[in-house]
Design a protein around this motif. Structure first.
Motif, mmCIF file in Angstrom:
data_model
loop_
_atom_site.group_PDB
_atom_site.id
_atom_site.type_symbol
_atom_site.label_atom_id
_atom_site.label_comp_id
_atom_site.label_asym_id
_atom_site.label_seq_id
_atom_site.Cartn_x
_atom_site.Cartn_y
_atom_site.Cartn_z
ATOM 1 N N TYR A 1 -2.839 -0.089 9.251
ATOM 2 C CA TYR A 1 -2.448 1.303 9.062
ATOM 3 C C TYR A 1 -2.996 2.310 10.067
ATOM 4 O O TYR A 1 -2.672 3.489 9.962
ATOM 5 N N VAL B 1 -9.507 0.789 1.741
ATOM 6 C CA VAL B 1 -9.290 1.672 2.895
ATOM 7 C C VAL B 1 -10.431 1.582 3.911
ATOM 8 O O VAL B 1 -10.309 2.110 5.018
ATOM 9 N N SER C 1 1.931 7.642 -2.507
ATOM 10 C CA SER C 1 3.186 7.121 -3.041
ATOM 11 C C SER C 1 4.302 8.158 -2.930
ATOM 12 O O SER C 1 5.472 7.834 -3.096
ATOM 13 N N ASP D 1 -6.318 2.357 -8.313
ATOM 14 C CA ASP D 1 -6.717 3.230 -7.200
ATOM 15 C C ASP D 1 -6.875 2.417 -5.929
ATOM 16 O O ASP D 1 -7.323 1.274 -5.965
ATOM 17 N N TYR D 2 -6.511 3.041 -4.823
ATOM 18 C CA TYR D 2 -6.782 2.429 -3.522
ATOM 19 C C TYR D 2 -8.212 2.779 -3.185
ATOM 20 O O TYR D 2 -8.515 3.838 -2.659
ATOM 21 N N ILE E 1 0.864 -1.193 0.000
ATOM 22 C CA ILE E 1 0.000 0.000 0.000
ATOM 23 C C ILE E 1 0.893 1.233 0.000
ATOM 24 O O ILE E 1 1.857 1.326 0.755
ATOM 25 N N GLY E 2 0.557 2.174 -0.857
ATOM 26 C CA GLY E 2 1.347 3.395 -0.992
ATOM 27 C C GLY E 2 2.262 3.350 -2.199
ATOM 28 O O GLY E 2 2.736 4.377 -2.653
ATOM 29 N N PHE F 1 -7.226 -3.190 6.577
ATOM 30 C CA PHE F 1 -6.529 -1.921 6.369
ATOM 31 C C PHE F 1 -6.385 -1.195 7.707
ATOM 32 O O PHE F 1 -5.310 -0.691 8.038
ATOM 33 N N THR G 1 -1.948 5.694 1.829
ATOM 34 C CA THR G 1 -2.107 5.333 0.423
ATOM 35 C C THR G 1 -1.254 6.201 -0.502
ATOM 36 O O THR G 1 -1.231 5.974 -1.712
ATOM 37 N N VAL H 1 -1.361 10.359 -4.806
ATOM 38 C CA VAL H 1 -2.122 9.151 -4.496
ATOM 39 C C VAL H 1 -2.980 8.801 -5.711
ATOM 40 O O VAL H 1 -3.466 9.700 -6.401
ATOM 41 N N ASN H 2 -3.120 7.517 -5.980
ATOM 42 C CA ASN H 2 -3.924 7.042 -7.116
ATOM 43 C C ASN H 2 -3.501 7.671 -8.441
ATOM 44 O O ASN H 2 -4.324 7.973 -9.297
#
Length: 183
Positions: free
Chosen positions: A101, A92, A127, A87-88, A70-71, A97, A125, A171-172
């Protein structure tokens, strides 16, 4: 003409399942196979199709998810080379999750110490996270480093009293600017 993100979308719904929607304007929404692309390394992993169903102008595919970090940024590639970001999504909202997290620390935000500024942001989530400072007409950006539970941190020497700042979070596959109650 539809954009790539309208032709296909992919979402990690749980740690075990990925949903992919393919629009009928791209090869009738059909794909016999899908691959996971590690964005950083380019490594390809063939995914197992668990099932599919047609829904209006889209075909929905349910894929078995391999173990993912994740991430990390991933793409899904369909037949004929079309890709979209993974996409996350609903992952979540899962208990798994939350277990992995949830962060219980009390050190999030920006804290100015006498000789340095300490930054901490919970964004599991993401990056990539940067902080953008602005002061007296000048801007500067500093990357944060990811730590346990998806908390991003930086320690910056100096005094930042009077500076404004915004977090830039990737993210995503997209970037967004976030302000915290402390910025």
């Amino acid at each position: 003409m539809l954009k790539n993100e309208e032709l296909m979308t992919a979402s990690l719904d749980s740690f075990r399942e990925i949903s992919v929607y393919g629009h009928e304007r791209y090869y009738g929404g059909r794909s016999d196979s899908f691959r996971l692309v590690d964005y950083a390394s380019g490594e390809l992993t063939l995914l197992t199709v668990i099932g599919s169903v047609r829904s209006g102008s889209y075909a929905k595919y349910l894929l078995k998810a391999p173990e993912l970090t994740i991430g990390k940024q991933y793409l899904i590639m369909a037949d004929y080379g079309l890709t979209c970001p993974l996409d996350y999504g609903l992952v979540v909202r899962t208990a798994e999750f939350d277990q992995k997290y949830t962060y219980q620390g009390d050190d999030l935000g920006a804290v100015q110490e006498p000789d340095y500024l300490r930054l901490a942001l919970w964004a599991p989530t993401a990056s990539e996270v940067m902080v953008s400072f602005f002061h007296e007409g000048k801007t500067s950006r500093v990357p944060l480093k990811r730590y346990e539970k998806g908390v991003w941190r930086a320690i910056l020497p100096g005094n930042y009293d009077g500076y404004g700042y915004t977090y830039l979070v990737k993210v995503n596959g997209g970037r967004m600017a976030l302000q915290t109650p402390f910025s």
